[in-house]
Design an enzyme around this catalytic site. Sequence first.
Site, mmCIF file in Angstrom:
data_model
loop_
_atom_site.group_PDB
_atom_site.id
_atom_site.type_symbol
_atom_site.label_atom_id
_atom_site.label_comp_id
_atom_site.label_asym_id
_atom_site.label_seq_id
_atom_site.Cartn_x
_atom_site.Cartn_y
_atom_site.Cartn_z
ATOM 1 N N ASN A 45 16.024 68.375 -17.671
ATOM 2 C CA ASN A 45 16.063 67.412 -18.769
ATOM 3 C C ASN A 45 17.524 67.193 -19.189
ATOM 4 O O ASN A 45 18.202 68.146 -19.573
ATOM 5 C CB ASN A 45 15.221 67.969 -19.927
ATOM 6 C CG ASN A 45 15.191 67.051 -21.128
ATOM 7 O OD1 ASN A 45 16.212 66.486 -21.505
ATOM 8 N ND2 ASN A 45 14.044 66.916 -21.756
ATOM 9 N N GLU A 70 1.299 69.121 -19.681
ATOM 10 C CA GLU A 70 2.471 69.987 -19.784
ATOM 11 C C GLU A 70 2.250 70.884 -20.996
ATOM 12 O O GLU A 70 2.103 70.394 -22.127
ATOM 13 C CB GLU A 70 3.762 69.168 -19.938
ATOM 14 C CG GLU A 70 4.967 70.097 -20.077
ATOM 15 C CD GLU A 70 6.305 69.403 -19.877
ATOM 16 O OE1 GLU A 70 6.378 68.391 -19.167
ATOM 17 O OE2 GLU A 70 7.289 69.914 -20.446
ATOM 18 N N GLU A 84 9.911 60.621 -20.503
ATOM 19 C CA GLU A 84 9.235 61.167 -21.688
ATOM 20 C C GLU A 84 9.285 60.141 -22.795
ATOM 21 O O GLU A 84 10.345 59.562 -23.051
ATOM 22 C CB GLU A 84 10.019 62.394 -22.153
ATOM 23 C CG GLU A 84 9.169 63.611 -22.314
ATOM 24 C CD GLU A 84 9.997 64.724 -22.891
ATOM 25 O OE1 GLU A 84 10.203 64.726 -24.110
ATOM 26 O OE2 GLU A 84 10.447 65.578 -22.128
ATOM 27 N N ARG A 118 18.319 58.548 -30.241
ATOM 28 C CA ARG A 118 19.345 59.503 -30.689
ATOM 29 C C ARG A 118 20.093 60.161 -29.534
ATOM 30 O O ARG A 118 21.185 60.649 -29.693
ATOM 31 C CB ARG A 118 18.726 60.584 -31.585
ATOM 32 C CG ARG A 118 17.870 61.581 -30.850
ATOM 33 C CD ARG A 118 17.514 62.744 -31.721
ATOM 34 N NE ARG A 118 16.556 62.374 -32.751
ATOM 35 C CZ ARG A 118 15.718 63.245 -33.312
ATOM 36 N NH1 ARG A 118 15.759 64.504 -32.968
ATOM 37 N NH2 ARG A 118 14.858 62.854 -34.222
ATOM 38 N N THR A 138 10.988 68.019 -30.087
ATOM 39 C CA THR A 138 9.545 67.780 -30.081
ATOM 40 C C THR A 138 8.816 69.012 -30.617
ATOM 41 O O THR A 138 8.772 70.050 -29.971
ATOM 42 C CB THR A 138 9.070 67.457 -28.643
ATOM 43 O OG1 THR A 138 9.968 66.504 -28.092
ATOM 44 C CG2 THR A 138 7.671 66.907 -28.653
ATOM 45 N N HIS A 178 14.051 61.710 -22.226
ATOM 46 C CA HIS A 178 13.194 61.293 -23.340
ATOM 47 C C HIS A 178 13.873 60.145 -24.088
ATOM 48 O O HIS A 178 14.901 60.347 -24.728
ATOM 49 C CB HIS A 178 12.990 62.502 -24.267
ATOM 50 C CG HIS A 178 12.073 62.255 -25.422
ATOM 51 N ND1 HIS A 178 11.762 63.220 -26.350
ATOM 52 C CD2 HIS A 178 11.385 61.149 -25.812
ATOM 53 C CE1 HIS A 178 10.939 62.729 -27.253
ATOM 54 N NE2 HIS A 178 10.699 61.473 -26.953
ATOM 55 N N HIS A 181 20.410 66.193 -23.514
ATOM 56 C CA HIS A 181 21.497 66.704 -24.368
ATOM 57 C C HIS A 181 22.891 66.445 -23.801
ATOM 58 O O HIS A 181 23.878 66.656 -24.497
ATOM 59 C CB HIS A 181 21.231 68.158 -24.742
ATOM 60 C CG HIS A 181 19.968 68.234 -25.564
ATOM 61 N ND1 HIS A 181 19.849 67.539 -26.745
ATOM 62 C CD2 HIS A 181 18.772 68.814 -25.332
ATOM 63 C CE1 HIS A 181 18.619 67.722 -27.227
ATOM 64 N NE2 HIS A 181 17.950 68.478 -26.381
ATOM 65 N N HIS A 238 9.735 73.648 -22.682
ATOM 66 C CA HIS A 238 10.290 73.638 -24.037
ATOM 67 C C HIS A 238 10.820 75.018 -24.418
ATOM 68 O O HIS A 238 10.067 75.989 -24.453
ATOM 69 C CB HIS A 238 9.305 73.168 -25.119
ATOM 70 C CG HIS A 238 10.035 72.524 -26.277
ATOM 71 N ND1 HIS A 238 10.652 73.266 -27.256
ATOM 72 C CD2 HIS A 238 10.292 71.229 -26.567
ATOM 73 C CE1 HIS A 238 11.254 72.437 -28.099
ATOM 74 N NE2 HIS A 238 11.046 71.199 -27.707
ATOM 75 N N ARG A 242 13.792 58.308 -27.083
ATOM 76 C CA ARG A 242 13.165 58.390 -28.414
ATOM 77 C C ARG A 242 13.256 57.043 -29.110
ATOM 78 O O ARG A 242 14.151 56.237 -28.840
ATOM 79 C CB ARG A 242 13.867 59.453 -29.264
ATOM 80 C CG ARG A 242 13.678 60.864 -28.754
ATOM 81 C CD ARG A 242 14.293 61.860 -29.720
ATOM 82 N NE ARG A 242 13.451 62.055 -30.866
ATOM 83 C CZ ARG A 242 12.680 63.124 -31.071
ATOM 84 N NH1 ARG A 242 12.678 64.123 -30.211
ATOM 85 N NH2 ARG A 242 11.936 63.212 -32.144
#
Length: 250
Positions: free
Chosen positions: A12, A156, A75, A54, A106, A48, A15, A199, A50
Amino acid sequence: MVSESYVRLGVNIDHVATIRNARGSMYPDPVEAAILAQNEGADGITAHLREDRRHIRDEDIDGLIAALNIPLNFEMAATEEMQKIALKHKPHAVCLVPEKREERTTEGGLDVLRDEKNLRAFIKPLNEAGCRVSLFIAAVPAQVDAAKRVGAAVVELHTGAYCDYFYETKHAQCEAEFENLKNMCGYAHSIGLEVHAGHGLTYETVKPIAAFSELKELNIGHFLISDAIFNGLGTSIKKMKKYIEEARAS
Ligand code: PXP
């Protein structure tokens, strides 16, 4: 040929975009990170988009679709806006997650049971477009059953609570959540769902989860990007893959 017991690592890259956006700069580029991850052994990339953009932005998704040879796990929240974007790009996988503006990440899984009717209708066109739809859920039997009923191919399992308890040294809660995850991995597989998990996973918490025999994929972001600051993304990905492979071999 990929062995039956192989667990894919989805990296992922959200970040990387968080760092870029912190300064409004053009770097670091999440697409460049995704290509590097691909070259260093990632089996897939997760991003993801969003509602508040962000971290990942629309142009990042365009770039990922254009650049990647490995599957993109897109995502998103179950909103009309996101459905349109998914149907435009037709990524390999769409992972539906709950989303709140005020949350840091999340929190908790999707309440499939509560939203069953809407989710069934939402998933149908995605399935028809050839996307593998995954639902990010807590390890609860009723949610697994509901995921199957609404037409998801994948669940998931949310490992966040297990990881939080682990680092808060709440041993009993950690063990209880671990047992839930293990049981739900077996149960979801037994009713024909492919099982992924993710996660909050780290080098310390990944091995017991990766050892679930029915598990097919792990999605890991925050820890890998954090570790990469010190060791480089390639080293971090290879080390995580080594832990996963060791868990499968044991
Ligand atoms: N899987 C899902 C569905 C997520 O929402 C996230 C966080 O974006 C992850 C995996 C990765 O979590 P982490 O960044 O804590 O490794």
